[in-house]
Design a protein around this motif. Structure first.
Motif, PDB file in Angstrom:
ATOM      1  N   PHE A   1       3.838   5.613  -5.783  1.00 20.67           N
ATOM      2  CA  PHE A   1       3.606   5.713  -7.549  1.00 20.67           C
ATOM      3  C   PHE A   1       2.527   6.598  -8.146  1.00 20.67           C
ATOM      4  N   VAL A   2       1.214   6.766  -6.624  1.00 20.35           N
ATOM      5  CA  VAL A   2       0.057   7.835  -7.216  1.00 20.35           C
ATOM      6  C   VAL A   2       0.587   9.156  -6.437  1.00 20.35           C
ATOM      7  N   ALA A   3       1.454   9.803  -5.383  1.00 20.48           N
ATOM      8  CA  ALA A   3       2.000  11.006  -5.133  1.00 20.48           C
ATOM      9  C   ALA A   3       2.725  11.422  -6.276  1.00 20.48           C
TER      10      ALA A   3
ATOM     11  N   THR B   1       0.699  -1.405  -0.126  1.00 15.83           N
ATOM     12  CA  THR B   1      -0.087  -0.178   0.678  1.00 15.83           C
ATOM     13  C   THR B   1       0.898   1.712   0.066  1.00 15.83           C
ATOM     14  N   LEU B   2       1.934   0.827   0.339  1.00 11.29           N
ATOM     15  CA  LEU B   2       2.985   2.262   0.695  1.00 11.29           C
ATOM     16  C   LEU B   2       3.799   2.430  -0.643  1.00 11.29           C
TER      17      LEU B   2
ATOM     18  N   ASP C   1      -3.731  15.838  -2.569  1.00 10.34           N
ATOM     19  CA  ASP C   1      -4.836  15.440  -3.872  1.00 10.34           C
ATOM     20  C   ASP C   1      -4.407  13.447  -4.093  1.00 10.34           C
ATOM     21  N   ALA C   2      -3.147  13.402  -3.100  1.00  4.74           N
ATOM     22  CA  ALA C   2      -3.041  11.554  -3.183  1.00  4.74           C
ATOM     23  C   ALA C   2      -3.743  10.801  -2.745  1.00  4.74           C
ATOM     24  N   LEU C   3      -3.450  11.251  -0.911  1.00  8.90           N
ATOM     25  CA  LEU C   3      -4.750  11.007  -0.056  1.00  8.90           C
ATOM     26  C   LEU C   3      -6.353  10.811  -0.547  1.00  8.90           C
TER      27      LEU C   3
END
Length: 261
Positions: free
Chosen positions: A45-47, A39-40, A55-57
């Motif tokens: 990669f999303v961040a 998950t981290l 926004d990533a959150l």
């Protein structure tokens, strides 16, 4: 846990300091890597793609399962303790990488020994490969941690069939019939008792994880957990268990007593 509420971490430390040796299993290590580390890395990669950590959150809040949300929220709470990185994407990514590698080291430093890997789960031994670019190492980890059923879970469960039948029989009685977490796993086991191979599927393996852990742990050891779903399986199987108090209970016990008026 390497991140999380301070009261929960304090409660874990309190019990672990009493132990002469701390044991785990490769199955538990696999669950840790598949839930926490994966998950981290997904968050990393999303961040990278989003403009800000915020926004990533929000992306994770919209698109991911409850357990993942909890892990990500805990991780971000830890990251944002350094308020300067709240809107600094580069610093956020650097701190997140520290969390990723720290999460590996934390587990290994915590555990003294592992019980025999009777399930032969290979995922517990997967790590981020050294000697290659870091992001390539992350991508390979994500590929390898995805279960392709190269274990012996089906054989292990067949060797424990009498204990599974005991869980089914006793699990219908009070108080086990009121243990929601246990009953969800038990329902799946009931439906597959004649064809245990079906429990080897990744989604099924995850759903009955607590039962697998209870079956695998030697009777000489105690399971330490916050999850009350273990209570029924351990009691029926004669396994030793310590259930730590919930965060709500811990907070209530630390609240100042009301002053007389």
């Amino acid at each position: 846990m390497s991140f999380g509420h301070s009261l929960l971490k304090e409660e874990i430390r309190k019990y672990l300091t009493r132990c002469s040796q701390k044991w785990s299993s490769f199955y538990v290590l696999m669950e840790y890597k598949r839930s926490v580390v994966k998950t981290l890395i997904d968050l990393y990669f999303v961040a990278k793609e989003e403009k800000t950590p915020s926004d990533a959150l929000h992306y994770f809040q919209e698109g991911f399962r409850t357990r993942q949300n909890k892990i990500v929220l805990s991780a971000i709470a830890t990251l944002l303790e350094d308020s300067e990185i709240a809107n600094d994407k580069l610093r956020f990514l650097i701190k997140l990488e520290t969390l990723i590698f720290g999460s590996f080291q934390y587990f290994h430093d915590l555990i003294d020994k592992y019980i025999e890997n009777k399930i032969a789960c290979p995922l517990g031994k997967i790590s981020i490969q050294e000697g290659i670019a870091r992001e390539e190492g992350y991508r390979r980890f994500l590929e390898e941690i995805d279960c392709i059923r190269m274990c012996s879970l089906d054989k292990f469960l067949k060797s424990k069939k009498s204990q599974l039948k005991r869980l089914i029989e006793e699990g219908e009685k009070d108080p086990h019939d009121k243990n929601k977490g246990f009953q969800e796993a038990l329902l799946l086991i009931k439906s597959a008792i004649g064809t245990l191979d079906t429990l080897k599927a990744k989604s099924n393996c995850m759903k009955i994880g607590d039962v697998i852990i209870a079956l695998e742990v030697p009777k000489r050891l105690k399971i330490l957990t916050f999850d009350r779903g273990f209570e029924s399986s351990c009691q029926i199987l004669g396994k030793r268990l310590i259930v730590l108090p919930s965060l709500a209970t811990l907070r209530k016990s630390r609240a100042p007593a009301p002053q007389p008026s």
